[in-house]
Design a protein around this motif. Sequence first.
Motif, PDB file in Angstrom:
ATOM      1  N   GLY A  97     -74.367 -14.338 -57.467  1.00  0.00           N
ATOM      2  CA  GLY A  97     -74.872 -13.613 -58.395  1.00  0.00           C
ATOM      3  C   GLY A  97     -76.344 -13.601 -58.361  1.00  0.00           C
ATOM      4  N   THR A  98     -76.882 -15.220 -58.233  1.00  0.00           N
ATOM      5  CA  THR A  98     -78.236 -14.880 -58.342  1.00  0.00           C
ATOM      6  C   THR A  98     -78.950 -14.605 -56.922  1.00  0.00           C
ATOM      7  N   LEU A  99     -78.230 -14.890 -55.864  1.00  0.00           N
ATOM      8  CA  LEU A  99     -78.730 -14.464 -54.766  1.00  0.00           C
ATOM      9  C   LEU A  99     -78.690 -12.927 -54.329  1.00  0.00           C
ATOM     10  N   LYS A 100     -77.667 -12.271 -54.737  1.00  0.00           N
ATOM     11  CA  LYS A 100     -77.785 -10.844 -54.880  1.00  0.00           C
ATOM     12  C   LYS A 100     -78.763 -10.306 -55.688  1.00  0.00           C
ATOM     13  N   ALA A 101     -78.830 -10.953 -56.818  1.00  0.00           N
ATOM     14  CA  ALA A 101     -79.986 -10.608 -57.784  1.00  0.00           C
ATOM     15  C   ALA A 101     -81.219 -10.524 -57.349  1.00  0.00           C
ATOM     16  N   CYS A 102     -81.702 -11.534 -56.555  1.00  0.00           N
ATOM     17  CA  CYS A 102     -82.737 -11.677 -55.793  1.00  0.00           C
ATOM     18  C   CYS A 102     -83.055 -10.517 -55.017  1.00  0.00           C
ATOM     19  N   ASP A 103     -82.049  -9.849 -54.359  1.00  0.00           N
ATOM     20  CA  ASP A 103     -82.330  -8.664 -53.632  1.00  0.00           C
ATOM     21  C   ASP A 103     -82.487  -7.592 -54.408  1.00  0.00           C
ATOM     22  N   TYR A 104     -81.736  -7.327 -55.475  1.00  0.00           N
ATOM     23  CA  TYR A 104     -82.365  -6.422 -56.449  1.00  0.00           C
ATOM     24  C   TYR A 104     -83.480  -6.425 -57.096  1.00  0.00           C
ATOM     25  N   ALA A 105     -83.728  -7.751 -57.377  1.00  0.00           N
ATOM     26  CA  ALA A 105     -85.157  -7.730 -58.005  1.00  0.00           C
ATOM     27  C   ALA A 105     -86.295  -7.504 -57.108  1.00  0.00           C
ATOM     28  N   LEU A 106     -86.151  -7.500 -55.921  1.00  0.00           N
ATOM     29  CA  LEU A 106     -87.160  -7.128 -54.594  1.00  0.00           C
ATOM     30  C   LEU A 106     -87.195  -5.545 -54.633  1.00  0.00           C
ATOM     31  N   LYS A 107     -86.066  -5.071 -55.058  1.00  0.00           N
ATOM     32  CA  LYS A 107     -85.814  -3.483 -54.756  1.00  0.00           C
ATOM     33  C   LYS A 107     -86.359  -2.723 -56.241  1.00  0.00           C
ATOM     34  N   PHE A 108     -85.874  -3.447 -57.161  1.00  0.00           N
ATOM     35  CA  PHE A 108     -86.002  -2.842 -58.556  1.00  0.00           C
ATOM     36  C   PHE A 108     -87.209  -3.337 -59.368  1.00  0.00           C
ATOM     37  N   GLY A 109     -87.708  -4.536 -59.163  1.00  0.00           N
ATOM     38  CA  GLY A 109     -88.727  -5.258 -59.895  1.00  0.00           C
ATOM     39  C   GLY A 109     -87.945  -6.238 -60.885  1.00  0.00           C
ATOM     40  N   ILE A 110     -86.872  -6.281 -61.105  1.00  0.00           N
ATOM     41  CA  ILE A 110     -86.029  -7.221 -62.048  1.00  0.00           C
ATOM     42  C   ILE A 110     -84.723  -7.117 -61.775  1.00  0.00           C
ATOM     43  N   ALA A 111     -83.883  -8.433 -61.806  1.00  0.00           N
ATOM     44  CA  ALA A 111     -82.540  -8.277 -61.918  1.00  0.00           C
ATOM     45  C   ALA A 111     -82.044  -9.602 -62.584  1.00  0.00           C
ATOM     46  N   MET A 112     -80.885  -9.481 -63.074  1.00  0.00           N
ATOM     47  CA  MET A 112     -80.564 -10.749 -63.938  1.00  0.00           C
ATOM     48  C   MET A 112     -79.275 -11.051 -63.650  1.00  0.00           C
ATOM     49  N   ASN A 113     -78.816 -12.278 -64.036  1.00  0.00           N
ATOM     50  CA  ASN A 113     -77.495 -12.729 -63.884  1.00  0.00           C
ATOM     51  C   ASN A 113     -76.957 -13.282 -65.234  1.00  0.00           C
ATOM     52  N   ILE A 114     -75.862 -12.636 -65.759  1.00  0.00           N
ATOM     53  CA  ILE A 114     -75.275 -12.868 -67.241  1.00  0.00           C
ATOM     54  C   ILE A 114     -75.205 -14.403 -67.234  1.00  0.00           C
ATOM     55  N   ALA A 115     -74.826 -15.323 -66.229  1.00  0.00           N
ATOM     56  CA  ALA A 115     -74.713 -16.735 -66.241  1.00  0.00           C
ATOM     57  C   ALA A 115     -75.869 -17.348 -65.346  1.00  0.00           C
ATOM     58  N   GLY A 116     -75.912 -18.475 -64.953  1.00  0.00           N
ATOM     59  CA  GLY A 116     -76.767 -19.037 -64.130  1.00  0.00           C
ATOM     60  C   GLY A 116     -77.826 -19.728 -64.931  1.00  0.00           C
ATOM     61  N   GLY A 117     -79.122 -20.577 -64.523  1.00  0.00           N
ATOM     62  CA  GLY A 117     -79.907 -21.369 -65.134  1.00  0.00           C
ATOM     63  C   GLY A 117     -79.265 -22.722 -65.057  1.00  0.00           C
ATOM     64  N   THR A 118     -78.582 -23.077 -64.071  1.00  0.00           N
ATOM     65  CA  THR A 118     -77.957 -24.041 -64.024  1.00  0.00           C
ATOM     66  C   THR A 118     -79.011 -25.439 -63.340  1.00  0.00           C
ATOM     67  N   HIS A 119     -80.048 -25.538 -64.220  1.00  0.00           N
ATOM     68  CA  HIS A 119     -81.138 -26.442 -63.531  1.00  0.00           C
ATOM     69  C   HIS A 119     -81.016 -27.784 -63.734  1.00  0.00           C
TER      70      HIS A 119
END
Length: 300
Positions: A97-119
């Motif tokens: 989800g985060t990998l694909k959101a990276c691509d969307y962020a590059l396209k649209f400026g922002i993208a999000m993952n309902i989960a994640g942040g597993t730091h």
Amino acid sequence: MLKIAYHPIYKHPLPEGHRFPMIKYELLPEQLLYEGTCNPSNFFKPDRPDETHILRAHKKHYFESLKGLSLDARAIRKIGFPLSKALVEREVIIADGTLKACDYALKFGIAMNIAGGTHHAYSDRAEAFCLLNDQAIGARYLINEKGLKNVLIVDLDVHQGNGTAEIFKNDSTVFTFSMHGRSNYPFKKEESDLDIALEPKTDDKTYLTTLKHILPKLIEEQKPDFIFYLSGVDVVASDKLGTLGLTIQGCKERDRFVLQTCIDYGLPVMCSMGGGYSPDIKVIIEAHANTFRLAQDLFF
């Protein structure tokens, strides 16, 4: 268009006593749809990623042990959840989800993952509900696959991003910034590129003044191509696992400042939700929903 990673496995049921942290993954998308902040087209369903991406952030022997459910008892205790095939699958899909959101962020400026942040996931071990470090995996993906030169991770969860700090401690292409509670877990902290440890009960004004002083200067110094934002809402005063004193409005203003700063500097941003453990689930959902509302209002 705002694109948001969501998969039904995010709400994977756990044994009694472990379910509360998972409830928000079911309720948050429902709330966003109900209030009209989002519609079904905003959501995309992640799948299993190419394991090459995972192995750029995690040691192969560790990932193989996860998949084979062969971690020793001590390592499993550090997770905080019972280890299972479904739990590992959940973390793998969160990473996608985060990998694909990276691509969307590059396209649209922002993208999000309902989960994640597993730091809290290290390169070679799991810790504190975190098995795979989704934003670390995403950062290495952007560097290796998309040709980016510099990535900035802005971690504003109440807990220090210790796993993220460890993964990138010798990597000059990724700058790690963690602003967290001094008295919070992890009690033995790693060294991020920049750590700001806040005192217990830090209020809205102190928190926001500190952040507004640091973030623009950091961006100007580091000149990143991309920002990861870990927008944990465990900074609010009611959080069971937090020590800070922010209001829901203060948390919203934090998000507004980070997202507006990304816009001002022309930087794409990928947001992972991180922690939130207030006893009242309505507080958690409202605080997280604010991040999505702001993304829609500011970017679209």
